[in-house]
Design a protein around this motif. Structure first.
Motif, short mmCIF file in Angstrom:
data_model
loop_
_atom_site.label_atom_id
_atom_site.label_comp_id
_atom_site.label_asym_id
_atom_site.label_seq_id
_atom_site.Cartn_x
_atom_site.Cartn_y
_atom_site.Cartn_z
N ILE B 152 0.84 -1.20 0.00
CA ILE B 152 0.00 0.00 0.00
C ILE B 152 0.88 1.25 0.00
O ILE B 152 0.64 2.19 -0.75
CB ILE B 152 -0.95 -0.02 1.22
CG1 ILE B 152 -1.96 -1.16 1.02
CG2 ILE B 152 -1.67 1.31 1.38
CD1 ILE B 152 -2.87 -1.42 2.18
N LYS B 156 0.93 4.08 -2.97
CA LYS B 156 0.71 5.49 -2.66
C LYS B 156 1.89 6.35 -3.15
O LYS B 156 1.71 7.45 -3.65
CB LYS B 156 0.54 5.68 -1.15
CG LYS B 156 -0.85 5.32 -0.67
CD LYS B 156 -0.89 5.16 0.82
CE LYS B 156 -0.71 6.47 1.56
NZ LYS B 156 -0.80 6.26 3.03
N TYR B 194 -7.86 6.81 -7.10
CA TYR B 194 -6.95 6.23 -6.11
C TYR B 194 -7.66 5.18 -5.27
O TYR B 194 -7.08 4.15 -4.91
CB TYR B 194 -6.31 7.31 -5.23
CG TYR B 194 -4.97 7.74 -5.78
CD1 TYR B 194 -3.88 6.86 -5.74
CD2 TYR B 194 -4.79 8.98 -6.38
CE1 TYR B 194 -2.65 7.23 -6.28
CE2 TYR B 194 -3.57 9.35 -6.91
CZ TYR B 194 -2.50 8.48 -6.86
OH TYR B 194 -1.29 8.82 -7.39
N LEU B 195 -8.93 5.42 -4.99
CA LEU B 195 -9.70 4.42 -4.25
C LEU B 195 -9.81 3.13 -5.05
O LEU B 195 -9.65 2.03 -4.51
CB LEU B 195 -11.10 4.95 -3.92
CG LEU B 195 -11.21 5.89 -2.73
CD1 LEU B 195 -12.65 6.34 -2.53
CD2 LEU B 195 -10.68 5.22 -1.46
N LEU B 198 -6.46 1.46 -4.67
CA LEU B 198 -5.94 1.07 -3.37
C LEU B 198 -6.92 0.29 -2.49
O LEU B 198 -6.51 -0.54 -1.69
CB LEU B 198 -5.46 2.31 -2.61
CG LEU B 198 -4.12 2.82 -3.12
CD1 LEU B 198 -3.92 4.27 -2.75
CD2 LEU B 198 -2.99 1.97 -2.55
N LEU B 199 -8.21 0.56 -2.66
CA LEU B 199 -9.18 -0.09 -1.79
C LEU B 199 -9.13 -1.62 -1.89
O LEU B 199 -9.09 -2.31 -0.86
CB LEU B 199 -10.59 0.44 -2.07
CG LEU B 199 -11.56 0.39 -0.89
CD1 LEU B 199 -10.99 1.10 0.32
CD2 LEU B 199 -12.90 1.00 -1.27
N SER B 202 -6.13 -2.93 -0.07
CA SER B 202 -6.28 -2.79 1.38
C SER B 202 -7.23 -3.83 1.94
O SER B 202 -6.93 -4.49 2.95
CB SER B 202 -6.77 -1.38 1.70
OG SER B 202 -7.19 -1.30 3.02
#
Lengths: 224, 219, 246
Positions: B152, B156, B194-195, B198-199, B202
């Motif tokens: 992660i 980022k 970005y969600l 990355l979601l 995660s």
């Protein structure tokens, strides 16, 4: 053969300007860290609360911070605030807002983790000795929590300093920006200056962060 | 918020996220390779290489990726090392990620009790067999939370790619905000994209972590 | 005379701390030697020197006529002749029971999988754990884990078995099942060197008792019964007295 740029830094006040640029980043990080630690202690304590709603809310806050790149947060605060709220926030203030928002969540989680890491039996045995609630926390729980917390929060400082390098993206003149300006100004006389100047910036960051990391590591080892 | 504006911008953002995912993927792969190599060097205390690895880790963990990228992209060409912006992004991500992965895997390896090593030796295994059959698989599962955190973190970190003129999500947003001042639409798309990226990592990471923690090897 | 294990003038130290001094001991084929002594007397270290898990500073250890040298290429061959069972079982947590057992026959002895599995199940059956073959170690009790560890050592067909306080970590009610397994092995003629604190078990299983104290063999006798009734040295007497309350 052109020189590789060290001489450019020795010219006039260039090196001083570079250091001042570094200070801009360090200053933003230090202000943010101090505020984050204070707020983080509160948020961390709240995170251990039994209130489900509060816990869920703080969890959402933490996950948001964890998942969004700091750069995106910077953009939202710096560019977004003007458009949405009509506020005119300076770049420096935007940076501090973002880093505090981020740092508080991280610090809060560290505090939560440290408090949780003290086994329940420690409370029980202290109460069994007849201590009052204040005494239990003051003599038994806090000293142990601090030992876990301190190295981790020192690490947060270096993470902050490294992350502040991003503020050049919202127009703050920090060390990288100054470096670019110096290189640009000497383009003709020293076309290869980029090498020396960026190497020095690289080194400067290392010189600032490395001792702090070492301190955290040695504290961690000592208190293990 | 203007839906029409968002519609026109979508293709640009699609392209940007593809670039980020592609570079991120290769960068993370490189980080993993370096991390594995570095942790093996540290674990076996291979002389000389071990010192080099230690210096590498300290340097890359104590400097920002942005500064590393600037050095690779703007400084190295001055001494004749020219790397394309894309390779530079992959290299930078691989190097900083490699330093973090080395640390994660090394501490995973060191967390495995020495006597596990000895019990495997007592069965007649060679040091290599012990490492690959006994130590590494256990260390890997111990390291999963750290590995997920690194993944992660690295995804980022790709947000700084824009500074070396790679047309990623940040670059595209900044560009569009600057040109057309559609700030809200751009920031909205930026967050959403970005969600999207990355979601899943995660959520998946959390699930795998839970598995590794609560049901380590069995039921 | 068939000496399986022969130790001559073994000297072992950790830094300045001498743990074993001038140890001489031979173990014959089929013999069960039980080593007892107070904690920290060097008996566990002694076992670990026998299969080269510890290097030694002086003297020599032979197993089946071959010198045990931790850094030599032959060490891997020698270790196959020596099975070892540890206090905390040391099963591999990422592998099931059956995988734990067949790993070294397959990888070290290059036996084929079917053959290894067949023998593993046979051995598991003998210790009453055939139905647990697909469990992971963490799903087993301590006693079950230890019996699996014994099977894992047995499948390599070792010439000699080393047991390092294998019941010390077990709950009392599980000690019995492990000791029973070991008694069976002894009855079937296995050569065993056992470090233990279970005095009753030592009395029952030993052909010879070796009493260690402060890195030294203080007393060594094949008169097992006699040793427990009336040891000939003061130090052994004192040591046995500490168990008297039992």
């Amino acid at each position: 053969m052109h020189s590789l740029g060290i001489d450019v830094l020795l010219k006039g006040t260039n090196m001083l300007r570079l250091l001042k640029g570094l200070w801009v980043s360090v200053e933003i990080s230090l202000i943010s860290v101090v505020i984050s630690i204070v707020l983080g202690l509160v948020v961390g304590a709240l995170m251990t609360s039994k209130n489900k709603l509060l816990k869920a809310f703080l969890r959402l806050y933490l996950e948001t911070v964890r998942i969004m790149p700091q750069m995106v947060l910077l953009f939202i605060v710096y560019f977004g605030s003007t458009r949405v709220f009509g506020l005119n926030i300076t770049a420096e203030l935007s940076a501090i807002i973002v880093f505090v928002f981020w740092g508080t969540a991280e610090m809060g989680d560290l505090v939560r983790g440290s408090i949780k890491s003290i086994p329940k039996i420690q409370y029980d045995s202290a109460y069994a000795l007849g201590m009052g609630k204040f005494q239990v926390y003051y003599y038994i729980i806090f000293p142990q929590t601090i030992r876990r917390l301190l190295p981790l929060s020192i690490n947060l400082v270096t993470r902050m300093i490294k992350t502040t390098s991003l503020v050049m993206m919202i127009g703050i003149v920090e060390v990288l920006k100054v470096a670019q300006q110096i290189i640009e100004a000497n383009r003709r006389s020293s076309p290869n200056a980029a090498f020396g100047v960026f190497a020095v910036v690289f080194l400067l960051y290392f010189i600032v962060c490395w001792p702090i990391t070492r301190l955290a590591t040695s504290l961690e080892k000592r208190w293990e | 918020m203007d839906v029409e504006v968002i519609k026109t911008y979508l293709p640009l953002y699609n392209e940007a996220i593809l670039l980020t995912v592609r570079l991120g993927w290769f960068g993370i792969l490189a980080a993993f390779g370096i991390g594995l190599l570095g942790s093996v060097i540290q674990y076996f205390r291979i002389p000389v290489l071990r010192k080099i690895a230690a210096v590498y880790i300290e340097v890359f963990r104590n400097t920002p990726l942005l500064v590393q990228l600037f050095f690779i992209y703007f400084a190295l060409p001055k001494i004749g090392i020219k790397i394309s912006a894309e390779s530079c992004g992959i290299l930078g991500l691989g190097l900083i990620g490699g330093a973090y992965m080395t640390e994660t895997l090394r501490s995973g390896l060191e967390s495995i009790d020495k006597i596990q090593h000895e019990s495997a030796l007592s069965l007649g295994m060679t040091k290599r067999q012990v490492f690959f059959y006994i130590i590494l698989p256990q260390a890997f599962s111990v390291s999963i939370p750290g590995i997920v955190a690194n993944l992660i973190f690295l995804l980022k970190e790709t947000s700084v790619f824009s500074t070396i003129s790679l047309m990623d999500l940040m670059f595209t947003s900044k560009d569009l905000i600057g040109m057309y001042a559609k700030t809200i639409e751009c920031l909205f798309l930026l967050v959403i994209y970005y969600l999207i990226m990355l979601l899943p990592v995660s959520v998946l990471g959390t699930i795998i972590e839970r598995r590794a923690r609560y049901a380590q090897f069995g039921d | 005379m068939s000496e399986l294990v022969k130790v001559e003038h073994l000297h072992k130290e950790f830094g300045k701390n001498v743990v074993l001094k001038d140890i001489n001991l031979s173990v014959e084929k089929g013999e069960v030697v039980v080593i007892i002594g107070p904690s920290g007397c060097g008996k566990s270290t002694f076992l670990r020197c026998l299969n080269g898990l510890e290097g030694i500073e002086g003297g020599i250890v032979y197993v089946d006529g071959l010198p045990v040298e931790p850094e030599s290429k032959d060490i891997y061959k020698i270790r196959q002749k020596i099975g070892m069972v540890f206090q905390y079982y040391e099963l591999f947590p990422h592998k099931t029971v059956i995988e734990n057992i067949i790993l070294s026959p397959m990888k070290v002895q290059k036996r084929n999988r079917d053959d290894a599995v067949r023998e593993a199940i046979e051995l598991l059956d003998k210790v009453g754990l055939a139905d647990k073959k697909d469990y992971y170690p963490r799903q087993l009790s301590g006693g079950q884990k230890q019996r699996v560890a014994i099977v894992r050592a047995l499948i390599m067909h070792p010439d000699v078995l080393l047991f390092d306080e294998v019941t010390a970590a077990l709950d009392p009610e599980m000690v019995h099942e492990v000791l029973q397994t070991m008694l069976e092995l002894a009855k079937n003629g296995s050569t065993m060197i056992i470090v233990t604190h279970e005095m009753a078990f030592a009395k029952a299983v030993a052909d010879r008792i070796v009493f260690f104290d402060q890195g030294d063999i203080v007393e060594e006798t094949t008169d097992v019964k006699g040793f427990f009734e009336e040891p000939s040295t003061e130090r052994a007497k004192k040591f046995l007295k500490t168990f008297a309350y039992e």
